[in-house]
Design a protein around this motif. Sequence first.
Motif, mmCIF file in Angstrom:
data_model
loop_
_atom_site.group_PDB
_atom_site.id
_atom_site.type_symbol
_atom_site.label_atom_id
_atom_site.label_comp_id
_atom_site.label_asym_id
_atom_site.label_seq_id
_atom_site.Cartn_x
_atom_site.Cartn_y
_atom_site.Cartn_z
ATOM 1 N N ALA A 120 -6.136 6.700 -2.313
ATOM 2 C CA ALA A 120 -5.049 6.399 -3.250
ATOM 3 C C ALA A 120 -3.875 7.345 -3.017
ATOM 4 O O ALA A 120 -2.706 6.927 -3.028
ATOM 5 N N PHE A 121 -4.167 8.602 -2.787
ATOM 6 C CA PHE A 121 -3.118 9.594 -2.526
ATOM 7 C C PHE A 121 -2.393 9.277 -1.215
ATOM 8 O O PHE A 121 -1.163 9.355 -1.130
ATOM 9 N N LEU A 122 -3.160 8.865 -0.210
ATOM 10 C CA LEU A 122 -2.579 8.531 1.094
ATOM 11 C C LEU A 122 -1.649 7.314 0.991
ATOM 12 O O LEU A 122 -0.557 7.298 1.564
ATOM 13 N N VAL A 126 3.506 4.454 1.207
ATOM 14 C CA VAL A 126 4.247 3.295 0.695
ATOM 15 C C VAL A 126 5.265 3.737 -0.348
ATOM 16 O O VAL A 126 6.442 3.899 -0.068
ATOM 17 N N GLU A 127 4.804 3.938 -1.544
ATOM 18 C CA GLU A 127 5.667 4.367 -2.636
ATOM 19 C C GLU A 127 4.801 5.116 -3.633
ATOM 20 O O GLU A 127 3.694 4.673 -3.957
ATOM 21 N N ASP A 130 1.552 -2.817 6.358
ATOM 22 C CA ASP A 130 2.056 -3.755 5.350
ATOM 23 C C ASP A 130 1.117 -3.706 4.140
ATOM 24 O O ASP A 130 0.113 -4.398 4.086
ATOM 25 N N LEU A 131 1.459 -2.872 3.185
ATOM 26 C CA LEU A 131 0.588 -2.705 2.012
ATOM 27 C C LEU A 131 1.242 -3.278 0.761
ATOM 28 O O LEU A 131 1.147 -2.712 -0.321
ATOM 29 N N SER A 132 1.924 -4.386 0.922
ATOM 30 C CA SER A 132 2.680 -4.947 -0.189
ATOM 31 C C SER A 132 1.794 -5.285 -1.387
ATOM 32 O O SER A 132 2.241 -5.249 -2.532
ATOM 33 N N GLN A 133 0.512 -5.598 -1.134
ATOM 34 C CA GLN A 133 -0.367 -5.962 -2.246
ATOM 35 C C GLN A 133 -0.622 -4.787 -3.186
ATOM 36 O O GLN A 133 -1.042 -4.969 -4.318
ATOM 37 N N TYR A 134 -0.350 -3.545 -2.704
ATOM 38 C CA TYR A 134 -0.586 -2.385 -3.544
ATOM 39 C C TYR A 134 0.612 -2.038 -4.411
ATOM 40 O O TYR A 134 0.520 -1.200 -5.283
ATOM 41 N N ILE A 135 1.748 -2.622 -4.122
ATOM 42 C CA ILE A 135 2.957 -2.233 -4.845
ATOM 43 C C ILE A 135 3.039 -3.020 -6.132
ATOM 44 O O ILE A 135 3.070 -4.247 -6.137
ATOM 45 N N LEU A 136 3.053 -2.306 -7.243
ATOM 46 C CA LEU A 136 3.056 -2.967 -8.547
ATOM 47 C C LEU A 136 4.454 -3.426 -8.907
ATOM 48 O O LEU A 136 5.410 -2.719 -8.697
#
Length: 464
Positions: free
Chosen positions: A399-401, A406-407, A458-464
């Motif tokens: 989670a920290f990484l 990403v953001e 591409d970690l767009s699914q993690y961005i709230l």
Amino acid sequence: MEHIISLTPRQIVSELDKYIIGQHDAKRNVAIALRNRIRRLMVKSEIQKDIVPNNILMIGSTGVGKTEIARRLAKVANAPFTKVEASKFTEVGYVGRDVESMVRDLVEQSVALVREVKNEAVKVKAAEAVEELILDILIPPVKSAGFSRNSIPTDTDSEPSNDAELNERTRERFREKLRNGELDDRKIEINVKASSPVGIGMIGNGMMDDASMAGLQDMISGMMPKKTKKRKLSISEARKVLLEEEASKLIDFDEVKEEAIKLAENNGIIFIDEIDKIASKSGKNGGGPDVSREGVQRDLLPIVEGSSVNTKYGVINTDHILFIAAGAFHVAKPSDLIPELQGRFPIRVELQSLTQEDFSKILREPKNALTKQYQALFEAENVFLEFNDESIEEIARLAFLINQEVENIGARRLHTVMSHLLNDFLFDVPDTIEANSRIMITREMVQERLSTLVKNRDLSQYIL
């Protein structure tokens, strides 16, 4: 009603520590602010009314605990609390929410708190009245005949008495069944208040404020005859409906309003989030979307300074309400707020970004830790979820990484990571994962389910 608590600042911080990891400076400052309110109420001299709260400005990125600190503080104090977003307000004259609405929201919360306390006080008496109402429906009381008892011959005098005694014995048997819950599923027909259909549109030039509109609606609905409708409910459901109605009959609502206004004035906490969104960036106040930002600040100023606001329950003075403002201030700076508003938030606290170690503690220590929440969800299906220490460390690391790559959305990242980790199990329960099963989350399992996603840029699914 005065909610004076005996907690010292150290004890307040200790209570906050049960739910929030780190941010000691912020906890310390809000604890002092809360204790000062209690101290002010204990001051006997005339200076009491001149002691104003030291409002707090929290500066920190999203997900570091700003809102949670304010919300938990209100729970510790048992105080009315409302959270608003400054970006939702518009300057007077624009379409949108006006700043006074946050004070009205606070009064609504205060009324709900006071009503809850009053309901608890009359709970026993209301329950007794509801019991009699239900018994009257099940076993109607013996009605007296339409003639005088003197006109009945002496040799029949005992018959009505026997009927009444039989009725009373039957009622007592049913009363016992009611109390034992034996009749909870039985259907009965009750009369309940029909919801008022009254609705008022815009009047005249449409310049009536919310409080005036609500007051007018209350007045008109009060003038109209009270309507009831019949509903067929199980006894357990009917008891809840009738209990609310009977409790409201036993409570003096004028007293509720008076106590609620007093509670909101002396103990109310208003949390203004995203205050940086109404600051003019780098002191520039150009056109476009920035046009009303300074206007919103100037509308906020009298509320925070102390003024009288009209609500549907009465006039409330905001002099002693505690205001806690918060913002990330990534683009704008606190100095971009108008000087008068800056002066009304003299206590500034900078919240620290969360570390990997903090994430690990957040997963383990708080009373409402995410791991405990998921365990409770699985236990509801009689499935037992366990995490070993290595798995929690790995979840915190990933989670920290992701926050770094990403953001940085702070502790909220843990929600998305935990959701991705456990959603497959939640989907399979109870179809393929049977009751009394045990699921052990290990480091290897966490890596298998999440590490490939971390490698993917591409970690767009993690961005709230």
